[in-house]
Design an enzyme around this catalytic site. Structure first.
Site, PDB file in Angstrom:
ATOM      1  N   TYR A   8       0.538  14.130   1.083  1.00 42.57           N
ATOM      2  CA  TYR A   8       0.002  14.801   2.570  1.00 42.57           C
ATOM      3  C   TYR A   8      -0.278  16.451   2.082  1.00 42.57           C
ATOM      4  O   TYR A   8       0.316  17.079   3.139  1.00 42.57           O
ATOM      5  CB  TYR A   8       0.946  14.617   3.405  1.00 42.57           C
TER       6      TYR A   8
ATOM      7  N   GLU B  83       0.719  -1.221   0.217  1.00 43.96           N
ATOM      8  CA  GLU B  83       0.097  -0.092  -0.010  1.00 43.96           C
ATOM      9  C   GLU B  83       1.104   1.163  -0.161  1.00 43.96           C
ATOM     10  O   GLU B  83       1.113   2.070   0.903  1.00 43.96           O
ATOM     11  CB  GLU B  83      -1.104   0.096   0.913  1.00 43.96           C
ATOM     12  N   PRO B  84       1.646   1.350  -1.273  1.00 44.42           N
ATOM     13  CA  PRO B  84       2.529   2.825  -1.063  1.00 44.42           C
ATOM     14  C   PRO B  84       1.818   3.973  -1.623  1.00 44.42           C
ATOM     15  O   PRO B  84       0.927   3.992  -2.434  1.00 44.42           O
ATOM     16  CB  PRO B  84       3.357   2.305  -2.174  1.00 44.42           C
ATOM     17  N   GLY B  85       1.845   5.057  -0.858  1.00 42.64           N
ATOM     18  CA  GLY B  85       1.217   6.178  -0.836  1.00 42.64           C
ATOM     19  C   GLY B  85       2.772   7.241  -1.192  1.00 42.64           C
ATOM     20  O   GLY B  85       3.008   7.854  -2.626  1.00 42.64           O
ATOM     21  N   ARG B  86       3.155   7.476   0.072  1.00 41.99           N
ATOM     22  CA  ARG B  86       3.934   8.902  -0.353  1.00 41.99           C
ATOM     23  C   ARG B  86       4.872   8.741  -1.161  1.00 41.99           C
ATOM     24  O   ARG B  86       5.777   9.253  -1.855  1.00 41.99           O
ATOM     25  CB  ARG B  86       5.010   8.986   0.768  1.00 41.99           C
TER      26      ARG B  86
ATOM     27  N   ARG C 251       2.190  20.096   6.215  1.00 47.26           N
ATOM     28  CA  ARG C 251       3.122  19.444   7.003  1.00 47.26           C
ATOM     29  C   ARG C 251       4.150  20.172   7.766  1.00 47.26           C
ATOM     30  O   ARG C 251       4.620  19.161   8.855  1.00 47.26           O
ATOM     31  CB  ARG C 251       3.511  18.718   6.150  1.00 47.26           C
TER      32      ARG C 251
ATOM     33  N   TYR D  12       3.540  18.618  11.024  1.00 42.18           N
ATOM     34  CA  TYR D  12       5.447  17.639  11.625  1.00 42.18           C
ATOM     35  C   TYR D  12       6.674  17.750  11.624  1.00 42.18           C
ATOM     36  O   TYR D  12       7.721  17.155  11.497  1.00 42.18           O
ATOM     37  CB  TYR D  12       5.394  16.184  10.412  1.00 42.18           C
TER      38      TYR D  12
ATOM     39  N   CYS E  18      -2.538  34.661  10.463  1.00 46.51           N
ATOM     40  CA  CYS E  18      -2.344  34.841  12.248  1.00 46.51           C
ATOM     41  C   CYS E  18      -1.847  33.509  13.200  1.00 46.51           C
ATOM     42  O   CYS E  18      -2.907  33.152  13.834  1.00 46.51           O
ATOM     43  CB  CYS E  18      -3.573  35.782  12.459  1.00 46.51           C
TER      44      CYS E  18
HETATM   45  C1  LIG Z   1      -1.292   5.814   5.121  1.00 43.30           C
HETATM   46  C2  LIG Z   1      -0.992   4.460   5.477  1.00 43.30           C
HETATM   47  C3  LIG Z   1      -0.543   4.299   4.119  1.00 43.30           C
HETATM   48  C4  LIG Z   1       0.248   4.314   3.191  1.00 43.30           C
HETATM   49  O1  LIG Z   1       1.256   5.470   3.491  1.00 43.30           O
HETATM   50  P1  LIG Z   1       2.476   5.764   3.190  1.00 43.30           P
HETATM   51  O2  LIG Z   1       3.537   6.303   4.381  1.00 43.30           O
HETATM   52  O3  LIG Z   1       2.205   7.031   2.030  1.00 43.30           O
HETATM   53  O4  LIG Z   1       3.467   4.947   2.391  1.00 43.30           O
HETATM   54  C5  LIG Z   1      -0.630   2.679   3.813  1.00 43.30           C
HETATM   55  N1  LIG Z   1      -1.210   1.646   4.425  1.00 43.30           N
HETATM   56  C6  LIG Z   1      -2.682   2.080   5.107  1.00 43.30           C
HETATM   57  C7  LIG Z   1      -3.244   1.169   5.836  1.00 43.30           C
HETATM   58  C8  LIG Z   1      -1.988   3.630   5.744  1.00 43.30           C
HETATM   59  O5  LIG Z   1      -2.691   4.138   7.261  1.00 43.30           O
END
Ligand SMILES: *Cc1c(COP(=O)(O)O)cnc(C)c1O
Length: 431
Positions: free
Chosen positions: A377, A278-281, A318, A322, A348
């Site tokens: 993000y 499940e890659p996102g970033r 961000r 973070y 502000c």
């Molecule tokens: C946020 C999330 C991801 C993706 O995380 P990245 O750091 O963006 O790769 C994958 N799986 C689950 C369940 C998440 O909550």
């Protein structure tokens, strides 16, 4: 690698000049590179496919990193699935043409209405994060006369991630269940006529720049699968989540997708299970930037130099949330010595400070700057705080570009808030 390059002294996105784009769209805005998104997906895919034992795993792009419909459609066309965390995200994935058979639904607080929607849509996999959720899903499936395909999300108690707020894999975090609890829930799911226990999942954090904690978590997941199988359970799927980090310039280079895939092959390559990620970033972060214009350069007599931008924390939260680092580049860099700036927005709140004492080339009112690595993000967390119009998003492909989320007009923003009936009409003054 990305497609934001300096050409004849100016920053471009693929074959589009950012100065021209800024003139056409107005600032601030996000811009994404299709070629970079595609490249990152393919690099991840090809890294996994380089290890035949991994059997071409499923890749469900984590929609929450960047959920723009055109971004989803770009990735969906390459075969990406979608990892979603709400009904809204499931709807986005489907609207972008990603079929339900490639959609995963995760999250600790799925409501009955959202789960019903997911079941009716026919999503491929629902990740169960607690026993009450298991009961609720079984109940909803029974009423629909169908079996819900589920995995149990395990919290392997391995901490990782670039910041405490994005570490999800320790015992104290709200995500998933312990290994012991997961074994019990797996038994319940396997025994339920309303559930189909597909397998198990984990996701230990985000912006992970060291493979060791991932390897430790994956080894625990491996042992867990073996333990379930030894107990007579069928386990077909192992979802290893996302979390791989990206270079934000101030950090050591993170492992590459190929390093990651080699580690996965070593830890679970011989497990004979359908793998999912499940890659996102790692797909989206370096495929997008935020472009902003300098409003003022404000020098205090006692020394601090403020770069006041037209982008603010509501556009990119961000750094405030973070302490995230973003490389900041001048879009048309002037020659001259680097000097330290405090880079701030107009909101502000003192929190509306992107960075302090950042060394930048000479900048003046009207210049453009780019926040790099802002494709994940970024826009998804933007808001209209201070009644600043929602920041637009632009997608570039070669020399073409399109506004894929327009900036709302002030009229449209105000029209979203119909007055309470007793407050509409003319204003009278109490006497
Ligand atoms: C946020 C999330 C991801 C993706 O995380 P990245 O750091 O963006 O790769 C994958 N799986 C689950 C369940 C998440 O909550």
């Amino acid at each position: 690698m990305n497609h934001f390059d300096l050409r004849s002294g100016e920053l471009w996105c693929e074959d589009v000049r950012l100065t021209a784009l800024a003139a056409a769209v107005g600032t601030p805005f996000y811009v994404y590179s299709s070629a970079t998104l595609e490249r990152h997906y393919r690099v991840f895919r090809e890294a996994l496919d380089a290890f035949p034992r991994l059997g071409s795993p499923r890749i469900a792009y984590a929609v929450k990193a960047n959920s723009n419909l055109s971004v989803l459609a770009t990735l969906g066309r390459l075969g990406a699935g979608a990892d979603t965390v709400s009904e809204g995200e499931i709807r986005r994935a489907l609207a972008a043409g990603i079929p339900a058979e490639r959609v995963v639904y995760s999250g600790v607080g799925k409501t009955a209405a959202e789960l019903a929607f997911a079941l009716d849509a026919g999503v491929d996999q629902i990740n169960i994060e607690s026993e009450p959720e298991l009961t609720l899903i079984a109940d909803l499936a029974r009423r629909r006369g169908r079996r819900a395909a589920v995995v149990i999300r395990v919290n392997p108690d391995v901490g990782a991630g670039g910041h405490a707020k994005i570490s999800t894999g320790t015992r104290e975090s709200k995500f998933g269940v312990s290994l012991a609890e997961a074994e019990r829930l797996y038994g319940l799911a396997a025994a339920s006529p309303d559930l189909k226990a597909l397998g198990v999942a984990c996701h230990i954090g985000s912006q992970i720049t060291d493979l060791a904690p991932l390897a430790r978590a994956f080894a625990l997941m491996r042992q867990f699968v073996e333990r379930l199988r030894a107990g007579g359970r069928t386990v077909d799927r192992l979802d290893l989540g996302g979390g791989l980090g990206v270079p934000y310039f101030n950090q050591p280079d993170p492992p590459t997708p190929l390093d990651f895939a080699a580690m996965v092959d070593e830890v679970v390559g011989d497990l004979d299970v359908d793998l999912a990620f499940e890659p996102g970033r790692v797909i989206a972060a370096n495929a997008g930037i935020l472009v902003s214009r300098v409003i003022h350069v404000h020098e205090r007599p006692e020394g601090r130099r403020f770069l006041v931008l037209d982008a603010a924390m509501n556009d990119l939260i961000r750094p405030a949330m973070y302490d995230a680092y973003h490389d900041i580049r001048a879009v048309s860099p002037r020659t001259g010595a680097l000097t330290p700036y405090d880079v701030v927005g107009p909101v502000c709140e003192t929190g509306d400070t992107f960075t302090r004492d950042r060394l930048l080339p000479p900048l003046a009112s009207g210049d453009l700057v780019a926040f790099m690595s802002a494709g994940a993000y970024g826009a998804v967390m933007s808001s209209e705080y201070n009644t600043r119009p929602l920041i637009p998003e632009v997608l570039v492909r070669g020399e073409d570009w399109a506004v894929v989320r327009p900036r709302p007009s002030y009229e449209a923003m105000l029209a979203r808030e119909p007055p309470a009936p007793w407050l509409s009409g003319s204003v009278t003054t109490a006497t």
